[in-house]
Design an enzyme around this catalytic site. Structure first.
Site, PDB file in Angstrom:
ATOM      1  N   ASP A  63       0.862  -1.085   0.184  1.00 57.06           N
ATOM      2  CA  ASP A  63       0.085  -0.037   0.090  1.00 57.06           C
ATOM      3  C   ASP A  63       0.873   1.118   0.140  1.00 57.06           C
ATOM      4  OD1 ASP A  63      -1.492   2.306   0.977  1.00 57.06           O
ATOM      5  OD2 ASP A  63      -2.070   1.338   2.732  1.00 57.06           O
ATOM      6  N   GLU A 117      -3.681   4.457  -2.593  1.00 53.95           N
ATOM      7  CA  GLU A 117      -4.086   3.870  -1.188  1.00 53.95           C
ATOM      8  C   GLU A 117      -5.467   3.933  -1.065  1.00 53.95           C
ATOM      9  OE1 GLU A 117      -2.446   5.894   2.517  1.00 53.95           O
ATOM     10  OE2 GLU A 117      -2.475   4.095   3.296  1.00 53.95           O
ATOM     11  N   GLU A 118      -6.066   5.443  -1.378  1.00 55.94           N
ATOM     12  CA  GLU A 118      -7.266   5.691  -1.175  1.00 55.94           C
ATOM     13  C   GLU A 118      -8.209   4.434  -1.875  1.00 55.94           C
ATOM     14  OE1 GLU A 118      -5.112   7.950  -2.222  1.00 55.94           O
ATOM     15  OE2 GLU A 118      -5.132   9.314  -0.534  1.00 55.94           O
TER      16      GLU A 118
HETATM   17  N1  AR6 Z   1      -1.094  -1.172  -8.792  1.00 50.37           N
HETATM   18  C1  AR6 Z   1       0.330  -0.793  -9.204  1.00 50.37           C
HETATM   19  N2  AR6 Z   1       0.679   0.348  -9.217  1.00 50.37           N
HETATM   20  C2  AR6 Z   1       0.003   1.350  -9.211  1.00 50.37           C
HETATM   21  C3  AR6 Z   1      -1.442   1.316  -8.720  1.00 50.37           C
HETATM   22  C4  AR6 Z   1      -1.982  -0.006  -8.481  1.00 50.37           C
HETATM   23  N3  AR6 Z   1      -3.025  -0.394  -8.231  1.00 50.37           N
HETATM   24  N4  AR6 Z   1      -2.127   2.408  -8.469  1.00 50.37           N
HETATM   25  C5  AR6 Z   1      -1.306   3.230  -8.637  1.00 50.37           C
HETATM   26  N5  AR6 Z   1       0.086   2.831  -9.161  1.00 50.37           N
HETATM   27  P1  AR6 Z   1       0.483   7.207  -5.595  1.00 50.37           P
HETATM   28  P2  AR6 Z   1       2.741   7.740  -3.779  1.00 50.37           P
HETATM   29  C6  AR6 Z   1       1.258   3.662  -9.502  1.00 50.37           C
HETATM   30  O1  AR6 Z   1       0.557   8.503  -5.894  1.00 50.37           O
HETATM   31  O2  AR6 Z   1       3.272   8.668  -4.734  1.00 50.37           O
HETATM   32  C7  AR6 Z   1      -1.937   8.918  -1.303  1.00 50.37           C
HETATM   33  O3  AR6 Z   1      -2.963  10.103  -0.912  1.00 50.37           O
HETATM   34  C8  AR6 Z   1       1.070   4.699 -10.383  1.00 50.37           C
HETATM   35  O4  AR6 Z   1       2.185   4.751 -11.392  1.00 50.37           O
HETATM   36  O5  AR6 Z   1      -0.705   6.661  -4.844  1.00 50.37           O
HETATM   37  O6  AR6 Z   1       3.451   6.850  -2.729  1.00 50.37           O
HETATM   38  C9  AR6 Z   1      -1.539   8.216  -0.048  1.00 50.37           C
HETATM   39  O7  AR6 Z   1      -2.271   8.460   1.007  1.00 50.37           O
HETATM   40  C10 AR6 Z   1       1.197   5.755  -9.547  1.00 50.37           C
HETATM   41  O8  AR6 Z   1       1.693   7.086 -10.120  1.00 50.37           O
HETATM   42  O9  AR6 Z   1       1.628   6.809  -4.469  1.00 50.37           O
HETATM   43  C11 AR6 Z   1      -0.409   9.226   0.157  1.00 50.37           C
HETATM   44  O10 AR6 Z   1      -0.636  10.531   0.874  1.00 50.37           O
HETATM   45  C12 AR6 Z   1       2.169   5.425  -8.409  1.00 50.37           C
HETATM   46  O11 AR6 Z   1       1.613   3.676  -8.332  1.00 50.37           O
HETATM   47  C13 AR6 Z   1       0.253   9.510  -1.181  1.00 50.37           C
HETATM   48  O12 AR6 Z   1      -0.779   9.191  -1.905  1.00 50.37           O
HETATM   49  C14 AR6 Z   1       2.176   5.797  -7.216  1.00 50.37           C
HETATM   50  O13 AR6 Z   1       0.973   5.993  -6.627  1.00 50.37           O
HETATM   51  C15 AR6 Z   1       1.349   8.459  -1.560  1.00 50.37           C
HETATM   52  O14 AR6 Z   1       1.822   8.766  -2.999  1.00 50.37           O
END
Ligand code: AR6
Length: 517
Positions: free
Chosen positions: A283, A301-302
């Site tokens: 996650d 995550e959401e």
């Molecule tokens: N499976 C694989 N890859 C994925 C998926 C999935 N289901 N969904 C998205 N990606 P991000 P962060 C890829 O932005 O940067 C939230 O608000 C996709 O390329 O969710 O760690 C949390 O609560 C996407 O751009 O993660 C935190 O506050 C990338 O994963 C914050 O966002 C990153 O997804 C975390 O941000």
């Protein structure tokens, strides 16, 4: 594809211990919902446990009669009157959240029922579903009889619930009954905990079509409640919520590590949740677990929390994560399908979850929440301090369940920290490979549609593996890149690594040649 492992027993074992609170009676009988433990409600109102809506200490001042009233009685009264519209639901909720009478307006709920759902669907919600959600919520003192410990910082602890208990807690969250959880100002009691009551979500406004995903969030929640309140629904499954804290003496000495990279399966197709069954599914978390799920957030995550709402319960008791902590949730069920992402996210119908269960009736679905750092200035992520922080964070999650039946479980991950948190995919994938190598786990990496990224990560992994470089050696190269990058900002990480390894090899050959001459 990497072999999936469906071991008989998931970690942690289902045993009462100082490190594990079981909220139900054991041994369990599969297919029968385990009875709550203990038999009678045990009240507790302190700083180490969740303050429960049904506690006798949860009271309100009745100004008219100049006395204190039990808030649980007011909740019961407010919710057992007929509620036929979102306005009436708002009024009922405000009866036991009196302080917010002038402040809360449930804009999202009102527009959801007025603009998004048909009249029939709205009637069905208020006539059929809402009464069932209320009935479930009011069973709280019968279903949750033991105090729920808070999973606090700098400590490791697990709590296991039945799916029935989780449904009851979520019904209470939906109806905003949890006391002391409505404000999150700096010094408020639960300021270091995520939100749990749904009031903030209900108050959002849909101002443009880009906010339509808020309606879709409610559809996911309704889908969950519909499923768990049907008569034939099986809520006998068990879900375990664990906080894992690694003290300094359990952290690796990264620069000295002799571990070799593990195997990588990388694909641009598929997602962690669709294709990571039997693996540790990462996650991409916020330090406040759940992130903006009850607000505007709608990314990895959401979305995961919306399609698997049992994850939301972690928000009730998990204090914000520190640098060497992870939260691991084992056994959740998926209830919804979805399409789109972020603004285009849409609920896409009921999901039938056929994930097998272990011999403790927990689904083989382990979600590992680790929060990356948000880099306002991208350069900072290459500093030794940042590298170490992310390596330790990854390791805190990936090393869960080492030396148990789950030792061989692979990690299903992807662009952790590289979306909302703006990290560099090349760096972050490598750091995750190092943490996984240190934890002896293979990796399945999903680039989420990006084929170029898939190729480049794959090539780098193959190159490093063929060179037999250790975790420690790769860490040293990363640290050198940070220095180099200061004077050569146009040289990318991968270009630097290829050159550094090849030149180092050349130097080695040269000195070997010299010594044999
Ligand atoms: N499976 C694989 N890859 C994925 C998926 C999935 N289901 N969904 C998205 N990606 P991000 P962060 C890829 O932005 O940067 C939230 O608000 C996709 O390329 O969710 O760690 C949390 O609560 C996407 O751009 O993660 C935190 O506050 C990338 O994963 C914050 O966002 C990153 O997804 C975390 O941000």
């Amino acid at each position: 594809m990497l072999p999936r492992s469906f071991n008989k027993t998931l970690f942690p074992l289902l045993k009462h211990s100082p490190q594990h609170t079981l909220m139900f009676r054991t041994p369990i009988n599969t297919n029968i919902v385990p009875e709550p433990y203990p038999k009678e409600y045990h009240d507790c109102w302190d700083h180490n446990h969740v303050k429960m809506p049904c506690s006798k200490h949860n009271s309100l001042i009745d100004k008219d009669n100049n006395c204190r009233k039990r808030r649980w009685d007011i909740i019961n009264n407010a919710l057992t009157r007929p509620i036929t519209s979102s306005e009436e639901l708002e009024k009922a909720i405000l009866l036991y959240n009196l302080k917010y009478k002038e402040r809360w307006r449930f804009h999202l709920l009102h527009s959801f029922f007025n603009e998004c759902l048909s009249e029939e669907e709205t009637d069905s919600f208020f006539n059929n579903l809402l009464p069932k959600i209320i009935e479930l919520a009011l069973k709280l003192p019968k279903l949750i009889t033991s105090p729920i410990p808070l999973l606090k910082q700098n400590s490791s602890h697990s709590i296991s619930f039945t799916q029935m208990q989780i449904a009851c807690l979520l019904a209470n969250a939906f109806l905003c009954t949890f006391p002391h959880r409505n404000v999150s100002t700096l010094h408020s009691e639960y300021s270091s905990y995520p939100q749990i009551n749904f009031h903030e979500l209900f108050q959002l406004r849909v101002l443009s079509s880009s906010h339509n995903c808020l309606f879709e969030k409610l559809k996911c929640i309704i889908c969950y409640f519909k499923k768990v309140t049907t008569d034939d629904s099986d809520l006998s499954g068990i879900v375990t919520y664990s906080r894992r804290y690694l003290p300094d003496n359990m952290l690796p000495f990264w620069l000295k590590s002799n571990k070799q990279l593990t195997n990588l399966y990388i694909t641009s197709a598929g997602t962690i949740e669709d294709d990571g069954d039997g693996m540790f599914q990462i996650d991409f978390a916020n330090k406040f677990i759940g992130g903006g799920v009850l607000g505007h957030g709608c990314v990895q995550e959401e979305i995961r929390f919306l399609i698997c709402p049992e994850l939301l319960v972690s928000q009730l008791f998990s204090q914000q994560m520190l640098a060497t902590e992870a939260i691991v949730i084992t056994g959740v069920q998926r209830f919804s399908n979805y399409s789109g992402y972020a603004d285009s996210f849409e609920w896409d119908g009921v999901h039938v979850d056929i994930t097998p269960v272990d011999n403790n009736n927990r689904r083989h679905c382990t979600v590992v929440a680790i929060d990356a750092i948000y880099y306002r200035d991208p350069k900072v992520q290459f500093t030794p301090k940042s590298l170490k922080r992310e390596l330790n964070k990854g390791y805190a999650g990936f090393s869960w369940g080492q030396n148990t039946d789950c030792s061989n479980v692979a990690i299903a991950t992807g662009n952790w920290g590289c979306g909302a948190f703006q990290g560099d995919c090349h760096l972050k994938s490598l750091l995750q490979f190092l943490s996984a190598a240190q934890a002896n786990r293979d990796v399945a990496y999903f680039t989420f549609g990006d084929t170029t990224l898939k190729e480049s990560i794959h090539d780098m992994h193959t190159f490093l593996k063929n060179q037999n470089l250790t975790v420690g050696e790769i860490c040293k190269i990363l640290i050198k890149y940070n220095m180099y990058f200061l004077t050569h900002p146009n040289v990318g990480l991968y270009e630097y690594i290829y050159n550094a390894v090849i030149n180092n090899d050349a130097q080695k050959c040269h000195s070997e040649e010299k010594s044999t001459q």
